[in-house]
Design a protein around this motif. Sequence first.
Motif, PDB file in Angstrom:
ATOM      1  N   GLY A   1       0.637  -0.811  -0.109  1.00 41.34           N
ATOM      2  CA  GLY A   1       0.222   0.168  -0.095  1.00 41.34           C
ATOM      3  C   GLY A   1       0.570   1.142  -0.167  1.00 41.34           C
ATOM      4  N   SER A   2       0.152   2.431  -0.248  1.00 42.74           N
ATOM      5  CA  SER A   2       0.825   3.281  -0.749  1.00 42.74           C
ATOM      6  C   SER A   2       0.988   4.522   0.695  1.00 42.74           C
ATOM      7  CB  SER A   2      -0.028   4.074  -1.612  1.00 42.74           C
ATOM      8  OG  SER A   2      -1.039   4.698  -1.069  1.00 42.74           O
ATOM      9  N   SER A   3       2.191   5.132   1.477  1.00 39.32           N
ATOM     10  CA  SER A   3       1.507   6.134   2.269  1.00 39.32           C
ATOM     11  C   SER A   3       1.017   7.307   2.020  1.00 39.32           C
ATOM     12  CB  SER A   3       3.572   6.561   2.838  1.00 39.32           C
ATOM     13  OG  SER A   3       3.182   6.916   3.961  1.00 39.32           O
ATOM     14  N   ASP A   4       0.540   7.632   3.346  1.00 39.46           N
ATOM     15  CA  ASP A   4       0.301   9.157   3.284  1.00 39.46           C
ATOM     16  C   ASP A   4       0.815  10.002   4.264  1.00 39.46           C
ATOM     17  OD1 ASP A   4      -0.411   8.063   5.749  1.00 39.46           O
ATOM     18  OD2 ASP A   4      -2.199   8.600   6.206  1.00 39.46           O
ATOM     19  N   TRP A   5       2.208   9.535   4.302  1.00 39.16           N
ATOM     20  CA  TRP A   5       3.026  10.481   5.290  1.00 39.16           C
ATOM     21  C   TRP A   5       4.106  11.546   4.688  1.00 39.16           C
ATOM     22  CZ3 TRP A   5       8.703   9.897   7.397  1.00 39.16           C
ATOM     23  CH2 TRP A   5       8.851  10.520   7.949  1.00 39.16           C
ATOM     24  N   ALA A   6       3.748  13.050   4.735  1.00 37.78           N
ATOM     25  CA  ALA A   6       4.478  13.579   3.575  1.00 37.78           C
ATOM     26  C   ALA A   6       5.732  13.637   3.164  1.00 37.78           C
ATOM     27  CB  ALA A   6       3.907  14.864   4.321  1.00 37.78           C
ATOM     28  N   TRP A   7       6.337  13.905   1.970  1.00 38.32           N
ATOM     29  CA  TRP A   7       7.766  14.215   2.107  1.00 38.32           C
ATOM     30  C   TRP A   7       8.161  14.879   1.726  1.00 38.32           C
ATOM     31  CZ3 TRP A   7      10.993  10.830   4.777  1.00 38.32           C
ATOM     32  CH2 TRP A   7      12.397  10.902   4.361  1.00 38.32           C
ATOM     33  N   PRO A   8       9.187  15.666   1.890  1.00 37.44           N
ATOM     34  CA  PRO A   8      10.263  15.084   2.906  1.00 37.44           C
ATOM     35  C   PRO A   8       9.566  15.421   4.367  1.00 37.44           C
ATOM     36  CG  PRO A   8      11.260  17.140   1.748  1.00 37.44           C
ATOM     37  CD  PRO A   8       9.628  16.657   0.653  1.00 37.44           C
ATOM     38  N   PRO A   9      10.138  15.814   4.999  1.00 29.68           N
ATOM     39  CA  PRO A   9       9.510  16.323   6.973  1.00 29.68           C
ATOM     40  C   PRO A   9       9.304  17.494   6.896  1.00 29.68           C
ATOM     41  CG  PRO A   9      11.077  14.562   6.985  1.00 29.68           C
ATOM     42  CD  PRO A   9      11.203  14.867   5.116  1.00 29.68           C
TER      43      PRO A   9
ATOM     44  N   ASN B   1      11.976   6.735  -5.083  1.00 26.84           N
ATOM     45  CA  ASN B   1      11.424   6.846  -6.287  1.00 26.84           C
ATOM     46  C   ASN B   1      12.731   5.550  -6.878  1.00 26.84           C
ATOM     47  OD1 ASN B   1      14.110   8.097  -6.647  1.00 26.84           O
ATOM     48  ND2 ASN B   1      12.046   9.956  -6.313  1.00 26.84           N
ATOM     49  N   SER B   2      11.982   6.357  -8.262  1.00 28.53           N
ATOM     50  CA  SER B   2      12.978   5.431  -9.440  1.00 28.53           C
ATOM     51  C   SER B   2      14.128   6.557  -9.683  1.00 28.53           C
ATOM     52  CB  SER B   2      11.563   6.430 -11.313  1.00 28.53           C
ATOM     53  OG  SER B   2      12.063   7.267 -11.588  1.00 28.53           O
ATOM     54  N   GLU B   3      14.477   7.138  -9.524  1.00 30.50           N
ATOM     55  CA  GLU B   3      15.755   7.930  -9.568  1.00 30.50           C
ATOM     56  C   GLU B   3      17.124   6.976  -8.485  1.00 30.50           C
ATOM     57  OE1 GLU B   3      16.799   9.792 -12.130  1.00 30.50           O
ATOM     58  OE2 GLU B   3      15.231   8.657 -12.542  1.00 30.50           O
ATOM     59  N   GLY B   4      15.784   6.499  -7.008  1.00 28.56           N
ATOM     60  CA  GLY B   4      17.111   6.411  -6.369  1.00 28.56           C
ATOM     61  C   GLY B   4      17.043   6.756  -5.156  1.00 28.56           C
ATOM     62  N   GLU B   5      15.793   7.906  -5.000  1.00 26.45           N
ATOM     63  CA  GLU B   5      16.276   8.921  -3.924  1.00 26.45           C
ATOM     64  C   GLU B   5      14.696   8.098  -3.055  1.00 26.45           C
ATOM     65  OE1 GLU B   5      14.792  12.402  -5.787  1.00 26.45           O
ATOM     66  OE2 GLU B   5      16.578  13.055  -6.207  1.00 26.45           O
ATOM     67  N   VAL B   6      15.007   8.837  -1.464  1.00 27.22           N
ATOM     68  CA  VAL B   6      13.667   8.305  -0.585  1.00 27.22           C
ATOM     69  C   VAL B   6      12.977   9.471  -0.452  1.00 27.22           C
ATOM     70  CG1 VAL B   6      13.292   8.152   2.083  1.00 27.22           C
ATOM     71  CG2 VAL B   6      15.350   7.404   1.081  1.00 27.22           C
ATOM     72  N   VAL B   7      11.852   8.313  -0.737  1.00 27.68           N
ATOM     73  CA  VAL B   7       9.694   9.211  -0.433  1.00 27.68           C
ATOM     74  C   VAL B   7       9.327   8.389   0.342  1.00 27.68           C
ATOM     75  CG1 VAL B   7      10.261   9.753  -3.015  1.00 27.68           C
ATOM     76  CG2 VAL B   7       9.646   7.691  -2.560  1.00 27.68           C
ATOM     77  N   ASN B   8       9.775   7.519   1.694  1.00 26.61           N
ATOM     78  CA  ASN B   8       8.760   7.070   2.198  1.00 26.61           C
ATOM     79  C   ASN B   8       9.489   6.271   3.119  1.00 26.61           C
ATOM     80  OD1 ASN B   8       6.436   6.666   3.642  1.00 26.61           O
ATOM     81  ND2 ASN B   8       5.225   6.126   2.464  1.00 26.61           N
ATOM     82  N   VAL B   9       9.686   6.473   4.530  1.00 25.92           N
ATOM     83  CA  VAL B   9       9.772   5.761   6.035  1.00 25.92           C
ATOM     84  C   VAL B   9       9.262   5.540   6.332  1.00 25.92           C
ATOM     85  CG1 VAL B   9      11.754   5.892   7.214  1.00 25.92           C
ATOM     86  CG2 VAL B   9      12.106   6.942   5.240  1.00 25.92           C
ATOM     87  N   ARG B  10       9.095   4.156   6.918  1.00 26.85           N
ATOM     88  CA  ARG B  10       7.905   3.745   7.908  1.00 26.85           C
ATOM     89  C   ARG B  10       8.184   2.563   8.494  1.00 26.85           C
ATOM     90  NH1 ARG B  10       2.454   5.820   6.131  1.00 26.85           N
ATOM     91  NH2 ARG B  10       1.622   4.810   8.314  1.00 26.85           N
ATOM     92  N   SER B  11       8.086   2.837   9.885  1.00 29.58           N
ATOM     93  CA  SER B  11       7.935   1.960  10.394  1.00 29.58           C
ATOM     94  C   SER B  11       7.216   1.006  10.629  1.00 29.58           C
ATOM     95  CB  SER B  11       7.656   2.273  12.373  1.00 29.58           C
ATOM     96  OG  SER B  11       7.552   1.433  13.343  1.00 29.58           O
ATOM     97  N   VAL B  12       7.499  -0.850  10.327  1.00 27.29           N
ATOM     98  CA  VAL B  12       6.827  -1.510  10.684  1.00 27.29           C
ATOM     99  C   VAL B  12       6.926  -2.912  11.727  1.00 27.29           C
ATOM    100  CG1 VAL B  12       6.804  -3.813   9.381  1.00 27.29           C
ATOM    101  CG2 VAL B  12       7.604  -2.220   7.843  1.00 27.29           C
ATOM    102  N   PRO B  13       6.466  -3.233  12.512  1.00 24.73           N
ATOM    103  CA  PRO B  13       6.566  -3.692  13.734  1.00 24.73           C
ATOM    104  C   PRO B  13       5.973  -4.829  14.332  1.00 24.73           C
ATOM    105  CG  PRO B  13       4.386  -2.412  13.546  1.00 24.73           C
ATOM    106  CD  PRO B  13       4.638  -2.029  13.011  1.00 24.73           C
ATOM    107  N   VAL B  14       6.544  -5.886  14.680  1.00 21.10           N
ATOM    108  CA  VAL B  14       6.412  -7.334  14.724  1.00 21.10           C
ATOM    109  C   VAL B  14       4.381  -7.495  15.270  1.00 21.10           C
ATOM    110  CG1 VAL B  14       8.373  -7.386  15.415  1.00 21.10           C
ATOM    111  CG2 VAL B  14       6.621  -7.512  17.182  1.00 21.10           C
TER     112      VAL B  14
END
Length: 985
Positions: free
Chosen positions: A693-701, A756-769
């Motif tokens: 799924g996609s993220s709804d977190w705005a990027w960059p901070p 993204n397609s250029e290798g730039e960070v567009v999302n960071v999310r924590s994935v809990p157990v």
Amino acid sequence: MEGYDLFWVHPLKSATSDLKIKIGGNRVDSAKDSIPGVILFPALTTPDIVWGCLPGDEYAELGRVTPEVLYAFSERGMLEPMGLRRDDNAEDQLDERAYLELDDAKIELLIAFRKEDLEEAPRGKRPKGVDEKRFIRDRVSCQLKVSRGLDPLRKYAPDAIEVNGVEAEPCSKPKLEANGTYETHSRFRGILSAHAVKLYEKNGFSVVYKVRVSKRILRQAGGPQPCTKNELLDGSLIVPRPDSGNLAKTNQDFLVWNAVNNGCASMKNGHYGFLMAGDDVQSGMVDGRNPVQSYHPVFFFGPTMAAVNIGHMADIHLVSRQQILAKSQARVIEHGDFAGKTIGGMVNVCSRNIVSLFEKFRSDPEVHAIVIGGDVVDFNPGAFAEDPTGTPGVKEIWDMVDMGSGWKQRYHENVDLLSVYSVIIHNYQQGNAKPVYLVSGNHDCYYSPFGISPRLFTGSRTNEGIPADHNLTFYEAILCFGPSATKLTKTGDPFDKDYFKWFYQVFTPFRDFSVELPKQILIGLRWGDAESLLLEGPSADQAGESVPLYKVGFLPRADHAVSDRQMGLIEPCLGKGKKGKKVILASHFTFTSYKETLSEAMANDAEWGDNRKEGDIYFNTYSLADMGTFETNRTKMFKKILTEDRSIHCVLTGHSHRRGLYTLRQGIATKWVGYNSVKTDFHVFPTTQGTGGSSDWAWPPPRRNRQNPDGSTNATCVAPWIIVSDSGGSVPRRNIAGEFKGLGSDRPSGTKVVFNSEGEVVNVRSVPVNIRGAHEGKPRIAVALDYYDIMCDEAFLDKNKGKVVVKDIASVAFAAKDEYGDRRPSLTFRVDLAAELNDNSYRIELAGMTLYCRSRMSRDGWSKFAFARKSNWQVHGDVVRASWGLDGDSWSDIRYFFKCMQKSESTNFLSLVFRPKPSESDKPDSPIAHYYDFESPWNFEVDLERDTSGILKWKTVSYRIKRVDKKREIPNHKARQEWYSEVYA
């Protein structure tokens, strides 16, 4: 994405012994004399990734030519040289030949050979008149094989590879050397570990070749021919010793097989992985069809592949004895009300967490590769249950994990590393397998085990966080573990670099590496050969002064990183040296990570770092903003690479057990002489409950109105993005707004990083157990309160000693004669708790209180008194207060209470249940309600005191329930064995 395994077959079976290989000119050479070879790269946790397309069946499976494929090739500038254009008539333009010609990525290997095998006849195997390169090409053609997935049986097709599809030449430094840097033709560079080199050198391997083969060999995966190296014997796979004497030293699987012997007969000498069952690895249950051997994974990505998204996990701290402790039937309160609520049922088991994270990342289509950031185990020797399916008694568990004399008979080397190996192999053998990259951490070579709450002979704790890592209070942890819970098997630093041996002989021979991906370069840096346990930096009261502060017990630093040799691996990847690809740097040690006592709220304060020094990372000393950092080449790394050039796009670390996203402001601060520094900012990244799924977190901070060291303000947040993941196995730290003095917790988690397609960070999310039962792995509020109650009076945490959670529980005084007379007394308790529990950073309240007393008045030896709240909570100075009385408040209840007080024995317990405060229109909801499990009560041992005052008939009496220091942490194990022999026998 598909996974394959390359391997080297020696000796060849008869089916291939008469192959004729044309190696040049008119000469035809026989391939019947095979030679041994050791594949260094790819390895189990430094796999190779190739991308593009394959002919034939694989080509068809990729969907042949599509507009998306054309677009991908057009973006790489590959259509125009062939006179092709990008439009919707894809299949008319691009036939199979052109498709393959466009795609030039090849499989790259590093292979070690024995020098004597490369010498000309009659001494060696190489025929006269054939040069060394052609000889190697010949042997690669007939001896290199490929199987689909990591199948231990390794079935392969006997056909030789086309010689024209093989390139082989010596490395720039062909001699196999410890700590030497070796590179393939274009995509991989690595520094070899001394442990791996020692293994191969002593078996005669001394020359390293770089080899490149067409990825079309992946079409040969599978086939009718089983590899000669592995055979079934009595239902188990074995790696047999070849018949001929010298050949016993030429089989790579056999070398690994021999190296991992850990002397534990019940585990078949550690030669097999463990079974995977349910949601966990079954430590101690040998999987006879999964021998420990060398694997060389290659993953094929399709032609439309651009950037590789990463699932990052760190600080697994797998310790197999947790599986034993999880079976414990011990309870703090041995009353019938607590049936089923055993301590064992609340233990955080790190192996379950790593299995959960692997499953989440493997099933997430947005994640393409997994990076493990070190500390995969807590320490090297591990204890395991001989019968993992059994239900041992409490005393039996104490004996199984006992740290007393003879512990070496109970703890065996490499048990936990073998468990990690089993989980990684299981990942590779499942559908949607993902490539796994691994770097070492400081704990991965800790040799001497320790108890669950180790103490020095003075009684002081050496690592107070271990019980919380298990999601247990001090009392629960020590009761569950047994009388040896506080013991150390070694005083001083447990770090011993010699115990990296298994790590580098099985997982990967490379201590540091860089691997090129379609749009990125991944660099992995090892921990190093030592650690520093002292914090050095400016003191909190002397900002700007060159007065150092030294203190034992802080997060260890990697004092041999980033070394000159590691820097030599990094620098060629920066800038335009590698086609301008984005660089991802992975390490266990941190680059920036704030001390856990620094809250997220304070780190996000508008003045943070502008008027305080804590936000600075110094080049020649350390601060509370870079806990667990590295010590070498700090100026070059922080000043030049990260701040001025900003040539590293993303940094992935762990170690601090506290997640955070950090950025560096523009410019260098030179305000304080001798303390040149960069300023940092902290950002909280969100949690995702599901996968994909996609993220709804705005990027960059969002930008912050802050001043940069160069004088500018309101700088946009830009790379490098420094990402610190939570601990993936142990319970991590969380400090939202100063709650629990920085001793709060969160669920074990990994991190998902999307590019993204250029290798730039567009999302960071924590994935809990996501653990079934155990409240989904959430930390318990009872543990947070217990740590706060015990630790908040420690000098290094709070100067205000004695500030505890439970301030006082005392009854209202009444006439002493009413204890024994017929007049009904009023028995109301005034409960005083720390006032901050009512603050907006907590907003929790006491919802239930029950007293359990050991008493001869009761048939089962216990008396229970449940209390009910009689008034609303009110703030009185530094406490929040309410009145509580016996539930029902009947005369018989009160009279029974008095009788039990006269005949109570030495152990009494209080059970407190907390809950988030109900919503109020003028106050926010509890900010910590989502993060904690409020279901399990906080149980601890108390003393009952009877206070009297006055004289004669005017005497009054009151009762006080008091938590006593000497009983707060360590239970009386011997007394429990006497009182509850049926449980603790």
